[in-house]
Design a protein around this motif. Structure first.
Motif, PDB file in Angstrom:
ATOM      1  N   SER A 195      -7.427   2.666 -10.770  1.00 17.72           N
ATOM      2  CA  SER A 195      -7.715   1.273 -11.135  1.00 17.72           C
ATOM      3  C   SER A 195      -7.589   1.019 -12.635  1.00 17.72           C
ATOM      4  O   SER A 195      -7.506  -0.132 -13.067  1.00 17.72           O
ATOM      5  N   ARG A 219       0.855  -1.191   0.000  1.00 19.97           N
ATOM      6  CA  ARG A 219       0.000   0.000   0.000  1.00 19.97           C
ATOM      7  C   ARG A 219       0.885   1.234   0.000  1.00 19.97           C
ATOM      8  O   ARG A 219       1.818   1.351   0.788  1.00 19.97           O
ATOM      9  N   GLU A 249      -5.791  -0.243  -6.773  1.00 15.13           N
ATOM     10  CA  GLU A 249      -7.080   0.172  -6.217  1.00 15.13           C
ATOM     11  C   GLU A 249      -6.841   1.386  -5.342  1.00 15.13           C
ATOM     12  O   GLU A 249      -6.122   1.315  -4.354  1.00 15.13           O
ATOM     13  N   GLY A 250      -7.409   2.508  -5.745  1.00 12.37           N
ATOM     14  CA  GLY A 250      -7.236   3.704  -4.958  1.00 12.37           C
ATOM     15  C   GLY A 250      -7.349   4.943  -5.811  1.00 12.37           C
ATOM     16  O   GLY A 250      -7.700   4.884  -6.997  1.00 12.37           O
ATOM     17  N   THR A 251      -7.035   6.080  -5.197  1.00 10.63           N
ATOM     18  CA  THR A 251      -7.186   7.358  -5.886  1.00 10.63           C
ATOM     19  C   THR A 251      -5.957   8.230  -5.662  1.00 10.63           C
ATOM     20  O   THR A 251      -5.184   8.030  -4.726  1.00 10.63           O
ATOM     21  N   ASN A 284      -3.541   7.473  -2.200  1.00 14.91           N
ATOM     22  CA  ASN A 284      -3.788   6.322  -1.342  1.00 14.91           C
ATOM     23  C   ASN A 284      -4.127   5.153  -2.245  1.00 14.91           C
ATOM     24  O   ASN A 284      -5.191   5.128  -2.877  1.00 14.91           O
ATOM     25  N   CYS A 285      -3.223   4.182  -2.340  1.00 15.60           N
ATOM     26  CA  CYS A 285      -3.355   3.151  -3.355  1.00 15.60           C
ATOM     27  C   CYS A 285      -2.851   1.807  -2.842  1.00 15.60           C
ATOM     28  O   CYS A 285      -1.778   1.727  -2.233  1.00 15.60           O
ATOM     29  N   ALA A 286      -3.609   0.745  -3.097  1.00 17.94           N
ATOM     30  CA  ALA A 286      -3.175  -0.622  -2.834  1.00 17.94           C
ATOM     31  C   ALA A 286      -2.762  -1.261  -4.158  1.00 17.94           C
ATOM     32  O   ALA A 286      -3.420  -1.060  -5.185  1.00 17.94           O
ATOM     33  N   ASP A 320      -8.875   8.047 -10.656  1.00 11.10           N
ATOM     34  CA  ASP A 320      -9.123   6.658 -10.281  1.00 11.10           C
ATOM     35  C   ASP A 320      -7.968   5.830 -10.832  1.00 11.10           C
ATOM     36  O   ASP A 320      -7.781   5.728 -12.043  1.00 11.10           O
ATOM     37  N   THR A 350      -9.025  14.531  -9.266  1.00  7.47           N
ATOM     38  CA  THR A 350      -8.973  13.222  -8.634  1.00  7.47           C
ATOM     39  C   THR A 350      -8.925  12.129  -9.692  1.00  7.47           C
ATOM     40  O   THR A 350      -9.790  12.066 -10.572  1.00  7.47           O
ATOM     41  N   ARG A 400       1.093   5.359   0.289  1.00  3.31           N
ATOM     42  CA  ARG A 400       0.387   6.514   0.859  1.00  3.31           C
ATOM     43  C   ARG A 400       1.296   7.726   0.758  1.00  3.31           C
ATOM     44  O   ARG A 400       2.416   7.729   1.277  1.00  3.31           O
TER      45      ARG A 400
END
Length: 337
Positions: A186, A120, A173-175, A132-134, A184, A182, A122
């Motif tokens: 993904s 992850r 997955e995250g933004t 913030n992304c996984a 996305d 903003t 951050r």
């Protein structure tokens, strides 16, 4: 009795041998070198360790770059975080004291602006950058390969710079919130690499690209002045994925020639079975100056990076073409210190 030695009992020979072996391994890694099969993602505690992620969104023509550098200064450890985006041209950076990179896990922290752990990412810089992304890795450096991206140079201690591209695609997955916009993440293809050593080379060139006509194609290359003093030589290497194979062309198992001048990056790699030729060109827009941490705390040079250049690549195996294509979202960089 449980059979365990008491607090003052001598350690068994096997334990002493393992302890000595661990000390020798750690000392070796602090020189920058890795033993065959070692994990280059763990911190070497080298003077400089750099981590980079590149998110490419081909459908929207967008690119996001995130970089974190950790400098293990003896009395003053510190870190630098850089975020850049295309097509907005946004560049944000910050440096903080107390950055750390783990020697036991792929974890990096530079509080309060950066954290990497458990895949992850951050990042927070000021009021207008919040990521913030996984990441769920899909295609990585082959785990059974004994040497990392620097090839046989990974075994040589004391070089000024080592390079390892380790992630060629991941599910994100995250933004990312970037100055009011903003994203996305993904829909992005994700690349990541690590570099480390005694500092950046005196001069270097670098590139990376997704966004080809096939999602399995990813290209990364790097070159510069490698070595120490009179033993310094110009070295280039390139890594690409095609047909779910990770092809690494690095001297001395491959002959690789590279250069970057007048807005054109050229690399040519030859191994026993493969031939790769690539040409990168700028899109005519000005390059973004990106901060490059020096070894002294909170002092910087800079590189020049085009976030969306044109990269053409041709791959042949045993003399037969297996891929030819191009991307208009290539990162193309040069730097001098």
């Amino acid at each position: 009795m449980n059979g365990r030695p008491g607090p003052g009992a001598p350690r068994p020979p096997a334990d002493r041998t393992a302890s000595v072996a661990a000390l020798l391994r750690d000392h070796w890694r602090r020189t920058g070198a890795d033993l065959p099969g070692g994990d280059p993602l763990l911190s070497h505690q080298a003077p400089m360790e750099g981590y980079l992620w590149r998110f490419t969104d081909p459908a929207r023509g967008r690119v996001l770059l995130v970089a974190c550098g950790v400098n293990h200064h003896r009395r003053h450890p510190w870190g630098t975080v850089v975020v850049a985006a295309h097509p907005s041209g946004l560049v944000r950076s910050a440096s903080v004291d107390g950055a750390r990179a783990s020697t036991t896990a792929y974890e990096v922290s530079a509080p309060p602006i950066f954290r990497l752990g458990a895949n992850r990412l951050r990042v927070r810089i000021g009021e207008d950058v919040d990521i913030n992304c996984a990441l769920d890795p899909v295609r990585t450096w082959p785990p059974r390969r004994l040497l990392h991206g620097s090839g046989v140079f990974s075994l040589v201690p004391g070089l000024n710079h080592y390079w390892h591209p380790h992630l060629f695609d991941a599910k994100a997955e995250g933004t990312a919130r970037l100055a009011g916009d903003t994203w996305d993440l993904s829909t992005c293809r994700v690349y990541a690499e690590k570099s480390w050593g005694r500092g950046f080379p005196r001069s270097w060139w670098w590139g990376q690209a997704h966004g080809f006509d096939r999602p399995d194609v990813c290209v990364a290359f790097a070159g510069g002045l490698l070595g120490r003093g009179p033993a310094t030589v110009k070295v280039s290497g390139l890594v690409l994925t095609v047909d779910d194979h990770v092809l690494s062309l690095v001297p001395p198992v491959a002959l690789v020639r590279g250069s970057a001048r007048d807005g054109v990056w050229r690399l040519s790699g030859r191994s026993a079975r493969h031939q790769v030729d690539l040409t990168g060109e700028t899109d005519g827009s000005p390059a973004l100056p990106l901060p490059i941490p020096l070894l002294q705390p909170h002092r910087f040079g800079h590189s020049l990076q085009h976030m969306a250049g044109n990269l053409r690549v041709r791959v042949r195996r045993d003399g037969r073409e297996v891929y030819a294509g191009s991307s208009v979202l290539a990162g193309l960089e040069t730097g001098e210190l």
